[in-house]
Write a protein that holds these residues in place. Sequence first.
Motif, short mmCIF file in Angstrom:
data_model
loop_
_atom_site.label_atom_id
_atom_site.label_comp_id
_atom_site.label_asym_id
_atom_site.label_seq_id
_atom_site.Cartn_x
_atom_site.Cartn_y
_atom_site.Cartn_z
N GLU A 216 0.82 -1.22 0.00
CA GLU A 216 0.00 0.00 0.00
C GLU A 216 0.85 1.27 0.00
O GLU A 216 0.30 2.37 -0.06
N SER A 217 2.17 1.12 0.11
CA SER A 217 3.03 2.30 0.26
C SER A 217 3.57 2.77 -1.08
O SER A 217 4.37 2.08 -1.71
N ARG A 218 3.13 3.96 -1.45
CA ARG A 218 3.56 4.48 -2.75
C ARG A 218 5.05 4.78 -2.75
O ARG A 218 5.63 5.10 -1.71
N ARG A 387 6.11 0.27 -3.10
CA ARG A 387 5.56 -0.30 -4.34
C ARG A 387 6.56 -0.23 -5.50
O ARG A 387 6.65 -1.15 -6.31
N GLU A 408 -1.35 -9.28 4.40
CA GLU A 408 -2.77 -9.53 4.53
C GLU A 408 -3.34 -9.58 3.11
O GLU A 408 -2.66 -9.23 2.14
N TYR A 409 -4.60 -10.05 2.99
CA TYR A 409 -5.09 -10.36 1.65
C TYR A 409 -4.99 -9.19 0.68
O TYR A 409 -4.58 -9.34 -0.46
N ARG A 410 -5.32 -7.97 1.17
CA ARG A 410 -5.29 -6.82 0.26
C ARG A 410 -3.87 -6.56 -0.25
O ARG A 410 -3.68 -6.17 -1.39
N VAL A 413 -3.24 -8.99 -3.08
CA VAL A 413 -3.95 -8.59 -4.30
C VAL A 413 -3.22 -7.43 -4.98
O VAL A 413 -2.97 -7.45 -6.19
N LEU A 414 -2.85 -6.43 -4.19
CA LEU A 414 -2.18 -5.25 -4.77
C LEU A 414 -0.83 -5.63 -5.37
O LEU A 414 -0.44 -5.12 -6.42
N ASN B 358 -9.20 -2.71 8.07
CA ASN B 358 -8.41 -3.51 7.13
C ASN B 358 -9.08 -4.84 6.81
O ASN B 358 -9.02 -5.33 5.69
N ASP B 362 -9.95 -6.38 3.14
CA ASP B 362 -9.55 -7.73 2.74
C ASP B 362 -10.76 -8.53 2.24
O ASP B 362 -10.69 -9.19 1.20
N PHE B 365 -11.96 -7.43 -1.17
CA PHE B 365 -11.10 -8.01 -2.21
C PHE B 365 -11.44 -9.48 -2.42
O PHE B 365 -11.48 -9.97 -3.54
N TYR B 373 -9.21 2.76 -1.81
CA TYR B 373 -9.27 3.31 -0.45
C TYR B 373 -8.13 4.28 -0.22
O TYR B 373 -7.30 4.49 -1.10
N HIS B 374 -8.10 4.87 0.98
CA HIS B 374 -7.23 6.02 1.20
C HIS B 374 -5.76 5.76 0.92
O HIS B 374 -5.03 6.65 0.52
N ALA B 375 -5.31 4.51 1.13
CA ALA B 375 -3.89 4.22 0.90
C ALA B 375 -3.55 4.29 -0.59
O ALA B 375 -2.40 4.49 -0.96
N LEU B 376 -4.56 4.12 -1.43
CA LEU B 376 -4.31 4.00 -2.87
C LEU B 376 -4.71 5.24 -3.66
O LEU B 376 -4.27 5.42 -4.79
N ALA B 377 -5.58 6.08 -3.11
CA ALA B 377 -6.06 7.23 -3.87
C ALA B 377 -6.46 8.34 -2.91
O ALA B 377 -6.80 8.07 -1.76
N ASP B 378 -6.40 9.56 -3.37
CA ASP B 378 -6.76 10.70 -2.52
C ASP B 378 -8.26 10.92 -2.57
O ASP B 378 -8.76 11.74 -3.35
#
Lengths: 537, 537
Positions: A216-218, A387, A408-410, A413-414, B358, B362, B365, B373-378
């Motif tokens: 999840e970390s850009r 990432r 964790e699952y997400r 997936v990512l 979280n 999960d 997904f 979600y917030h970790a991936l987009a603003d």
Amino acid sequence: MSQTQTPTASANNKSNDTETAILRVVPLGGLGEIGKNMMILEYDEDIIIIDVGLMFPTADMHGVDVVIPDIEYLLDKLDRVRGIFLSHGHEDHIGGLPYMVEEGLKAPVYATALTRGLLEGKLRENRLLGDVDLHTIHFDSVIEAGHFTVEFFHTCHSFPDSVGLAIQTPLGRIIHTSDYKFDPSPADGKLTEMDKLRRWGDEGVLLLMADSTNAESRGRTPSEVMIEENLTKIFADAPGRVLLSTFASNVSRVQQVINAARKNGRRVGVTGRSMINNVKIAGTLGYLDVTQAELLSTKEIENLPGEEVVVVSTGSQGEPTSAMVRMSMGEHRQIKLRPGDTVVISASPIPGNEELFNRTIDNLFRQGATVVYHALADIHVSGHGGRDEYTEMLEIVRPQFFIPAHGEYRHLVLHGQLAEAAGVPKDNIYVIEDGQIVEIGNYDTQNPNHIQARLGERISAPHVLVDGLGVGDVGSVVLRDRGHLAEDGFIVCIVAMDEFDNSIIYGPEIISRGFVYMRESEDLISRAEDVVRKAVR
Amino acid sequence: MSQTQTPTASANNKSNDTETAILRVVPLGGLGEIGKNMMILEYDEDIIIIDVGLMFPTADMHGVDVVIPDIEYLLDKLDRVRGIFLSHGHEDHIGGLPYMVEEGLKAPVYATALTRGLLEGKLRENRLLGDVDLHTIHFDSVIEAGHFTVEFFHTCHSFPDSVGLAIQTPLGRIIHTSDYKFDPSPADGKLTEMDKLRRWGDEGVLLLMADSTNAESRGRTPSEVMIEENLTKIFADAPGRVLLSTFASNVSRVQQVINAARKNGRRVGVTGRSMINNVKIAGTLGYLDVTQAELLSTKEIENLPGEEVVVVSTGSQGEPTSAMVRMSMGEHRQIKLRPGDTVVISASPIPGNEELFNRTIDNLFRQGATVVYHALADIHVSGHGGRDEYTEMLEIVRPQFFIPAHGEYRHLVLHGQLAEAAGVPKDNIYVIEDGQIVEIGNYDTQNPNHIQARLGERISAPHVLVDGLGVGDVGSVVLRDRGHLAEDGFIVCIVAMDEFDNSIIYGPEIISRGFVYMRESEDLISRAEDVVRKAVR
């Protein structure tokens, strides 16, 4: 499955003289969760194990101390295990091993020196040290383990001399990164061995399994070099003592603290059982550039002028019995916080642990200390890549198949999405959780070089809960009851009746805990007793 | 205290004809914690109350539903309360009021229309609506409440028509910001009323009390305008339905969703009890630009082509019984997730709530949805300003005295540091927690214009725990027992003995829950029974 020309053809040819069997990838822990990492590779009669970790309980696992993988699957195959390979010495990679040794897992264990040192301490505590065949490996070691030939590559991580694995199998090479980041300027100067990864990538990699923790970390994780610079500045500005807490296993961070202290004419003392222990082991094994004589005694910590003192402590997660938490409550026996002290928390709260972490910061402020922590200054970076580093790994290794691990699952997936974007065919990406076996083999008799993968059996891989000395005797029923008891407390009503005339000869007596405050509820209780009397009649 | 020439001299002169009394600032909630905000101002025989909130329990408050302030301090002064002023309709600002009404708090309540609307719903549920004297205020309302004259200024926050308070007292003006940010382009176009703040700052402010929630957040909170743009793009790219969850009270966010849907030829449906309820109230009161007829029915949500559908749902925090969580488990009765669905979580996890948050991601997904979600987009910003906004507030208002409000202890300390940097004299900054009274008055008979402050009494301001229908009958003893029960379970042993010969006539019977799984522990239990038999003998 896509019909890509497999880059592992040459590897396959080498083993064409042996009868090709199926390679089974059996994840027993760490896929679908952060923690208790344990991955099994199985080919023909040979099994190797990568990491045997433990996990700390989630909030709903009341009273549970730790969680370990279930090795039911292995119990009738223990004599086929040719080696256990530990990537590094964090609890989620080695903490489950003592329990497994007690269950009969006796294969040779391979680890770099500090990982081995910490494991030895654990085994000694459990009186198991004599039962385990330990081997120290180096980055360029080559270990033969049945059909598997295991090589290593150094990875940057928040533990010294962490390694990833490159495993030559009859079907091709498998790379398991374990935890890693590509830090261009790590604290100990040892880079992730990209040259090996590039070479293996060029030769062809059958399967990549890779850390997904920071999916999840850009971007990229900032370099450790910044940490030492910032600590040096904070130590310079601090008017009195500096008390710093970090993970006891983060030996490189401790070295950074020692370096920053030296630059400011300060000396370092150590407090907290596991910190004292790890500093000693790391010092003995040459992982820390500090002599025991150089370290401050508790007396010096209290009596030297504050501007000459740094203390390194456990408790960076607000663990209730740790040294830093005791200091924050004014309950540390030797070290008392005083005005002018600067406390530095060089860690971030582990997800789920924010409440304890924040409460400790609040209490440190209440003691009048100046507190510096991750929200206010750049004094900690993750031990895992971001990432962009994951994408770089995928582009270097260019695997035929990909299994995201450690997440964790997400996260899985990512990470799978990143692999697809990096060119791994979608059908060759297996986003799987603990217990889902993947089978890799040559199923196409017409085309012996065509390696395919498929989902295999889904075995049961539940959490094994450890509560005190009991391993596995707390399960879902007990946890559910504990959850109910936590929510509502309990009431037990005792009545003794005459066996002849059914009259009440004792009671009703009502026993309760965690329901309401009994002393203030006499009326409620006596009415409840009346209800029972009526019901009995 | 410093001897600064007080800027509130003119205000004081106005009231020189009345005998000057002491102004007491009594924080009953929200100082030293996030939640259950409640601030009392007391002058002579007059009391006003700012907000009456509730708080959600921390992890160690087993079985507790909500936490409310203790109003012991007020109970013998209820007839002196001239007004209750609600800054906005979030639970931590209005949720405690129904409980206080039951305890006899009956003063007029002042709130803007939507806040009043939500409060009415709560009072109606508790059959208390007729007991409360409600008044709708506007940004330019002026309310006389004994010695206090209360004015308002609109603030940007994640609740429409939030207000801060400017309270003229005989000793000078007090400003309480409540929750705020300085968004230059808020969703509803209504800016924080800086002109009023500037004017009051120029006239002189005796005391500022200000939101400290984001005292750890560097810089400024990004504008809401970005959210609508990003949502519009996500809706455009989504191949099928979009299911979005956010806080039910974030009416402006719902409007942004409606706007983004319209731009993409989509219509919006609503699910989740509190979301349906709030959309209805907000629509009726003119806070939402949407007609009920425009909204999709559940049937349309399932049957219209996916690219025409957006669903707004509760459950942005992973609340176990919410609509989004039920969807993530495949247990929502009307709405089933399907391939091609895009789920958007337009919220961040509240600290301490990460595990539930979280787990929901999960599970979404696992249902095969694309999850944003917030970790991936603003797609979410805080409703509170950042540190630079706090500094700006301090520089505009330039108060004589400052009390950081709304925050855990570290937030209050950090906000105090910002105030000192912004020029408030260190001795005039009161970093205090619930129950610590601050007294402001003219103690210097030689210099009647010299207003001073000092720490007053520290009253008891404990958490009042609400468990089901019981208010306050769960306290620390019960919680401690619940904690023990959660960790270990319980064992009760019952033995009946003959009163004449002390022989055992029944038992020993061992009852246990949450200890070990009884059916698999028969041996342990029978050995325990033996121990009891021996002990009895």
